[in-house]
Design a protein around this motif. Sequence first.
Motif, PDB file in Angstrom:
ATOM      1  N   VAL A  84     -34.278 -45.767 -11.500  1.00  0.00           N
ATOM      2  CA  VAL A  84     -33.141 -45.387 -10.651  1.00  0.00           C
ATOM      3  C   VAL A  84     -33.293 -45.996  -9.258  1.00  0.00           C
ATOM      4  CG1 VAL A  84     -32.789 -43.230 -11.909  1.00  0.00           C
ATOM      5  CG2 VAL A  84     -34.295 -43.264  -9.913  1.00  0.00           C
ATOM      6  N   ARG A  85     -32.244 -45.865  -8.453  1.00  0.00           N
ATOM      7  CA  ARG A  85     -32.290 -46.404  -7.093  1.00  0.00           C
ATOM      8  C   ARG A  85     -33.225 -45.558  -6.223  1.00  0.00           C
ATOM      9  NH1 ARG A  85     -26.114 -47.014  -6.964  1.00  0.00           N
ATOM     10  NH2 ARG A  85     -25.786 -49.127  -7.740  1.00  0.00           N
ATOM     11  N   SER A  86     -33.742 -46.208  -5.172  1.00  0.00           N
ATOM     12  CA  SER A  86     -34.656 -45.502  -4.265  1.00  0.00           C
ATOM     13  C   SER A  86     -33.992 -44.304  -3.607  1.00  0.00           C
ATOM     14  CB  SER A  86     -35.168 -46.462  -3.186  1.00  0.00           C
ATOM     15  OG  SER A  86     -35.797 -47.572  -3.795  1.00  0.00           O
ATOM     16  N   ASP A  87     -32.657 -44.351  -3.437  1.00  0.00           N
ATOM     17  CA  ASP A  87     -31.958 -43.228  -2.794  1.00  0.00           C
ATOM     18  C   ASP A  87     -31.703 -42.095  -3.781  1.00  0.00           C
ATOM     19  OD1 ASP A  87     -29.905 -44.061  -4.411  1.00  0.00           O
ATOM     20  OD2 ASP A  87     -28.598 -44.744  -2.781  1.00  0.00           O
ATOM     21  N   GLY A  88     -32.173 -42.248  -5.020  1.00  0.00           N
ATOM     22  CA  GLY A  88     -32.034 -41.161  -5.992  1.00  0.00           C
ATOM     23  C   GLY A  88     -30.801 -41.252  -6.866  1.00  0.00           C
ATOM     24  N   THR A  89     -29.824 -42.097  -6.489  1.00  0.00           N
ATOM     25  CA  THR A  89     -28.664 -42.259  -7.375  1.00  0.00           C
ATOM     26  C   THR A  89     -29.085 -43.080  -8.590  1.00  0.00           C
ATOM     27  OG1 THR A  89     -27.927 -44.227  -6.179  1.00  0.00           O
ATOM     28  CG2 THR A  89     -27.021 -42.102  -5.473  1.00  0.00           C
ATOM     29  N   SER A  90     -28.304 -42.929  -9.672  1.00  0.00           N
ATOM     30  CA  SER A  90     -28.798 -43.452 -10.949  1.00  0.00           C
ATOM     31  C   SER A  90     -28.768 -44.976 -11.019  1.00  0.00           C
ATOM     32  CB  SER A  90     -28.009 -42.847 -12.104  1.00  0.00           C
ATOM     33  OG  SER A  90     -26.644 -43.197 -12.011  1.00  0.00           O
ATOM     34  N   GLY A  91     -27.741 -45.600 -10.464  1.00  0.00           N
ATOM     35  CA  GLY A  91     -27.663 -47.057 -10.519  1.00  0.00           C
ATOM     36  C   GLY A  91     -27.003 -47.558 -11.783  1.00  0.00           C
ATOM     37  N   ASN A  92     -26.933 -48.884 -11.875  1.00  0.00           N
ATOM     38  CA  ASN A  92     -26.211 -49.500 -12.987  1.00  0.00           C
ATOM     39  C   ASN A  92     -26.920 -49.277 -14.318  1.00  0.00           C
ATOM     40  OD1 ASN A  92     -24.125 -50.512 -11.426  1.00  0.00           O
ATOM     41  ND2 ASN A  92     -25.340 -52.320 -10.869  1.00  0.00           N
TER      42      ASN A  92
END
Lengths: 158, 197
Positions: B172-180
């Motif tokens: 996942v992205r470093s900001d915690g959102t899941s991403g593509n």
Amino acid sequence: MRPFEQIVDQYGQVVLRVCRAVVGPVDAEDAWSETFLSALKAYPGLAEDANVEAWLVTIAHRKAVDITRARARGAVPVEEPPEAASRSGRPEDWDGDLWNALAKLPDKQRATVVYHYLVGLPYQEVAAIVGGSTDAARRAAADGVKALRATYREGAPV
Amino acid sequence: MTDLFDTLPVVDATADARLRDRLAAAAERDGLLDVAYRTIDSPIGGLLLAATSEGLLRVAFEREDQDAVLAALATAVSPRILAAPARLDPVARQLDEYFTRRRRTFDVPLDLRLTKGFRRAVLAHLAVIPYGRTESYAEVAAAAGSPRAVRAVGTACATNPLPLVVPCHRVVRSDGTSGNYRGGEEAKRDLLALEAS
């Protein structure tokens, strides 16, 4: 090159009709299976611009010749088939009257009639498959159709 | 004269099904079934599963065009491709267990020939991220031996030929959102939610 599954999708049914019409209901599914197994084996080497339908009919023709020879060796008479409807034991197969009429034709006439009139191949390709000249293929098909008219449709409630 | 053959069915679905089963079995027996595939349903949509004799080759989502996926396999592996469910039975069963929370890891042989080099190293690391955990793209890059290759990790995940089984959804992205995600961001969120519950 297209996945072979798409070749089965596109041509499986017409090859089944060919097998049923050329070798009859009893051996048709064996002929179909051997045709597609051989085709699968050779498929990666097939030219991109090849006529796939004619290629499959060519393979099916060879299988039909093998089956007809094996049947001849086994001395199972095909000239006078028994009551047709139950030959395959599968009621869904198809009306056996047509096969009764086709079975009476010489092999070459039956093959040329099927490849030209059922598949729609031009006589030049039919000749390449069954051997002999284009004219000979045309004559065999004409003779075959004439003989079929005399037996198959005669008295049939059309 | 074309009406001559009117009594011969143009389409015989019963015979067709019987003959296709027989062809698949004969092809498998004779070593001619280079790629077997089947489709299954899942809570995140239909899945296409494809395997060589060596192992699971490809898992594709419904949003990927099935014809395009199979065409790519024909080019990359072999055009000897048939719908032949039997070879995919074990992975289909394990995926069902995964989606019903009865399984946390997959135990099927994998054929990784569709991925090479760094991407393959990334997939090898993904396999060790435990169920229910996530790592950032940067953490995966460091673990795969190239801390600065964060974008390449994203590409490796986006082109993972074996999603779900090789769990790129856990990156996942470093900001915690899941991403593509190859199966869509919603599918990725669903999978993370499934594993978190």
